[in-house]
Design an enzyme around this catalytic site. Structure first.
Site, PDB file in Angstrom:
ATOM      1  N   TYR A   1       0.834  -1.216   0.000  1.00 18.15           N
ATOM      2  CA  TYR A   1       0.000   0.000   0.000  1.00 18.15           C
ATOM      3  C   TYR A   1       0.865   1.261   0.000  1.00 18.15           C
ATOM      4  O   TYR A   1       0.681   2.139   0.834  1.00 18.15           O
ATOM      5  CB  TYR A   1      -0.939   0.016   1.215  1.00 18.15           C
ATOM      6  CG  TYR A   1      -1.849  -1.178   1.248  1.00 18.15           C
ATOM      7  CD1 TYR A   1      -2.968  -1.238   0.422  1.00 18.15           C
ATOM      8  CD2 TYR A   1      -1.573  -2.253   2.087  1.00 18.15           C
ATOM      9  CE1 TYR A   1      -3.798  -2.346   0.432  1.00 18.15           C
ATOM     10  CE2 TYR A   1      -2.404  -3.366   2.093  1.00 18.15           C
ATOM     11  CZ  TYR A   1      -3.497  -3.402   1.271  1.00 18.15           C
ATOM     12  OH  TYR A   1      -4.314  -4.483   1.280  1.00 18.15           O
TER      13      TYR A   1
ATOM     14  N   TYR B   1     -12.072  -7.909   6.426  1.00 16.52           N
ATOM     15  CA  TYR B   1     -10.947  -7.834   5.484  1.00 16.52           C
ATOM     16  C   TYR B   1     -10.610  -9.267   5.071  1.00 16.52           C
ATOM     17  O   TYR B   1     -10.466 -10.144   5.922  1.00 16.52           O
ATOM     18  CB  TYR B   1      -9.705  -7.171   6.117  1.00 16.52           C
ATOM     19  CG  TYR B   1      -8.537  -7.200   5.169  1.00 16.52           C
ATOM     20  CD1 TYR B   1      -8.419  -6.239   4.166  1.00 16.52           C
ATOM     21  CD2 TYR B   1      -7.610  -8.231   5.206  1.00 16.52           C
ATOM     22  CE1 TYR B   1      -7.391  -6.302   3.234  1.00 16.52           C
ATOM     23  CE2 TYR B   1      -6.583  -8.304   4.286  1.00 16.52           C
ATOM     24  CZ  TYR B   1      -6.473  -7.338   3.310  1.00 16.52           C
ATOM     25  OH  TYR B   1      -5.464  -7.417   2.383  1.00 16.52           O
TER      26      TYR B   1
ATOM     27  N   ASP C   1     -13.037 -17.254   7.507  1.00 20.46           N
ATOM     28  CA  ASP C   1     -11.679 -16.832   7.156  1.00 20.46           C
ATOM     29  C   ASP C   1     -10.881 -16.709   8.454  1.00 20.46           C
ATOM     30  O   ASP C   1     -10.989 -15.728   9.176  1.00 20.46           O
ATOM     31  CB  ASP C   1     -11.738 -15.499   6.401  1.00 20.46           C
ATOM     32  CG  ASP C   1     -10.355 -14.959   6.066  1.00 20.46           C
ATOM     33  OD1 ASP C   1      -9.367 -15.520   6.544  1.00 20.46           O
ATOM     34  OD2 ASP C   1     -10.289 -13.952   5.319  1.00 20.46           O
TER      35      ASP C   1
ATOM     36  N   LYS D   1      -1.119 -17.262   7.035  1.00 18.95           N
ATOM     37  CA  LYS D   1      -0.279 -16.492   7.969  1.00 18.95           C
ATOM     38  C   LYS D   1       0.559 -17.360   8.912  1.00 18.95           C
ATOM     39  O   LYS D   1       1.648 -17.764   8.541  1.00 18.95           O
ATOM     40  CB  LYS D   1      -1.148 -15.503   8.746  1.00 18.95           C
ATOM     41  CG  LYS D   1      -1.632 -14.335   7.875  1.00 18.95           C
ATOM     42  CD  LYS D   1      -2.305 -13.305   8.706  1.00 18.95           C
ATOM     43  CE  LYS D   1      -2.840 -12.126   7.912  1.00 18.95           C
ATOM     44  NZ  LYS D   1      -1.824 -11.135   7.562  1.00 18.95           N
TER      45      LYS D   1
HETATM   46  N1  PMP Z   1      -7.897 -12.829   5.247  1.00 19.38           N
HETATM   47  C1  PMP Z   1      -7.556 -12.227   6.395  1.00 19.38           C
HETATM   48  C2  PMP Z   1      -8.497 -12.312   7.572  1.00 19.38           C
HETATM   49  C3  PMP Z   1      -6.366 -11.525   6.515  1.00 19.38           C
HETATM   50  O1  PMP Z   1      -6.033 -10.896   7.662  1.00 19.38           O
HETATM   51  C4  PMP Z   1      -5.484 -11.481   5.385  1.00 19.38           C
HETATM   52  C5  PMP Z   1      -4.161 -10.736   5.417  1.00 19.38           C
HETATM   53  N2  PMP Z   1      -4.072  -9.652   6.261  1.00 19.38           N
HETATM   54  C6  PMP Z   1      -5.876 -12.138   4.208  1.00 19.38           C
HETATM   55  C7  PMP Z   1      -7.076 -12.803   4.178  1.00 19.38           C
HETATM   56  C8  PMP Z   1      -5.004 -12.122   2.983  1.00 19.38           C
HETATM   57  O2  PMP Z   1      -3.856 -12.869   3.177  1.00 19.38           O
HETATM   58  P1  PMP Z   1      -2.554 -12.612   2.287  1.00 19.38           P
HETATM   59  O3  PMP Z   1      -2.031 -11.254   2.680  1.00 19.38           O
HETATM   60  O4  PMP Z   1      -1.615 -13.733   2.663  1.00 19.38           O
HETATM   61  O5  PMP Z   1      -2.973 -12.668   0.854  1.00 19.38           O
END
Ligand code: PMP
Length: 444
Positions: free
Chosen positions: A32, A160, A261, A290
């Protein structure tokens, strides 16, 4: 680049630290970031335990765990060994037509650990791709059942889910990138942000609008997608597990699939191994990422139930239409297997509980400051929401001068350290954060 007369490039001359930063600034995108006027970056030479060592020799205590990922800290010998051993055997092979022990053993462990109905595993290379795969699974599920009109998703505000296009389409429509990509993003259905806050009593009214939207749109919805209990990058909010429980019931009632998620929340961060366990619910599709590899490499996974997987497989297409080049990368799977086992063998519940207590002690006094709107702590996540957006350059400089690494965004200054952090280092982080948000010059 100037080449020698025979055309070969000149031998590499190591860049000075100043040249390195200048080249980075001129040529490399950061997350970003603007390329016209990027914020300063710091060069990290090495990292060990909870410390990042900068090129100039300074050490910073890491409050971010590299965005929720480095749960064991940096350079843990068990993870380094797993990586070395796997690199010697094979770094990568394609996953089409081939398989390998690291992928199979990791899949088996994930199936054992996650809620019982989740039995089928797709390995993806990042969280965003895991979300794309989850959404694709949901669409293919309905296509297989001959329901071609189920093209939309229902989600909650404040979420998100990543930066790829389907993931962006279910991020919060205000703080996410909807305005920037108006007309390009799929138009999804948004319910109000989930509530009440974690620990507050839930009432049917908190889910009423969600229920209304779900019932009203049920025939055009493929799935509901949300982050269970903790909304991360969309606002760092913690909400009642009873809300999640109600969402599961409503999805059952309407037959709409539920995608959880857990890319940020998975592997103990909230105080449970998976945040769904706060509500004792199982989604139809689950995304992990992650902390899966302990922050060592990029790897994510999308798990599905037998029913979802079999329905997709019996459909007209017969196959799930996804297969990345680096699918189930053996290095990443081997280090993930080592990381998850290391977590399970560690007293992680006590560690997370101790961090939670330290965060409360260190951050709750901030609640009295005029610059602070809210302080909240859950598991190894501590959030100070400020009344005004921070001045990133100023506050980042301040944190580095105090020997800590904290990277706020907007009005959110937060900590989610590695689980192995010592009490004195945690105190250093909370003291620096409390001092940072007390200073008016740190706000835009
Ligand atoms: N879902 C959630 C809840 C996240 O926090 C993130 C990353 N911050 C993502 C999806 C996307 O993961 P990535 O950055 O590995 O593409």
């Amino acid at each position: 680049m100037t080449h020698s007369p025979d055309g070969s490039p000149p031998p590499p001359v190591p860049m000075t630290d100043r040249e390195l930063i200048a080249y980075d600034r001129a040529h490399i995108w950061h997350p970003y970031a603007s390329m016209a006027d990027p914020l300063p970056v710091h060069a990290v030479a090495s990292a060990s335990g909870v410390r990042l060592r900068l090129h100039d020799g300074r050490e910073l205590v890491d409050g971010m765990a590299s965005w929720w990922a480095a749960i064991h800290g940096y350079g843990h010998p068990v993870l380094v060994r797993a990586l070395h051993e796997q690199a010697q055997a094979m770094a990568h092979v394609m996953f089409g037509g081939l398989t390998h022990r690291p992928a199979v053993e990791l899949a088996r462990l994930l199936v054992e650990l996650t809620p019982a109905p989740l039995t089928r595993v797709f390995f993806a290379d990042s969280g965003s791709v895991a979300v794309e795969v989850a959404i694709k699974m949901a669409h293919q599920y309905w296509l297989s059942r001959g329901e071609t009109g189920r093209t939309r998703l229902l989600t909650v505000r404040g979420g998100y889910h990543g930066d790829t296009f389907q993931a962006m389409s279910v991020c919060d429509p205000v703080t996410g990138m909807h305005q920037a990509f108006e007309g390009v993003l799929a138009r999804q259905v948004f319910a109000p942000a989930p509530g009440p806050a974690f620990g507050q009593p839930w009432a049917e009214a908190h889910s009423a609008e969600f229920a209304r939207l779900l019932r009203a749109h049920r025939h055009e919805l493929a799935a509901v997608i949300l982050e269970p209990v903790v909304q991360g990058a969309g606002g760092m909010r913690f909400y009642s597990p009873d809300y999640l429980r109600r969402v599961r019931e409503l999805c059952d009632e309407t037959g709409v699939l539920l995608i959880a998620d857990e890319i940020a929340t998975g592997f103990g961060r909230t105080g449970r191994l998976f945040a769904c366990q706060w509500a004792d619910v199982a989604p139809d599709i689950l995304c992990l990422g992650k902390a899966l590899t302990g922050g060592t490499m990029t790897l994510a996974a999308t798990l599905a139930t037998d029913h979802v997987a079999e329905t997709i497989s019996q459909g007209r297409l017969g196959t799930l239409m996804h297969g990345p080049t680096f699918m189930a990368n053996p290095l990443a799977c081997a280090v993930a297997l080592a990381s998850v086992r290391l977590l399970l063998d560690s007293p992680w519940q006590q560690r997370v509980a101790a961090i939670e207590a330290g965060l409360r002690r260190g951050l709750e006094p901030c609640a009295g400051l005029g610059t602070v709107a809210d302080v909240r702590v859950l598991g190894a996540i501590g959030v100070v929401e400020t009344t005004r957006p921070v001045n990133m350059a100023a506050i980042q400089d301040f944190f580095v001068s105090r020997g800590v690494w904290v990277r706020p965004f907007g009005r959110l200054v937060y900590l989610m350290p590695p689980y192995c952090i010592a009490p004195a280092d945690l105190d250093l982080l909370t003291a620096a954060l409390a001092e940072a948000v007390a200073r008016k010059e740190h706000f835009a």
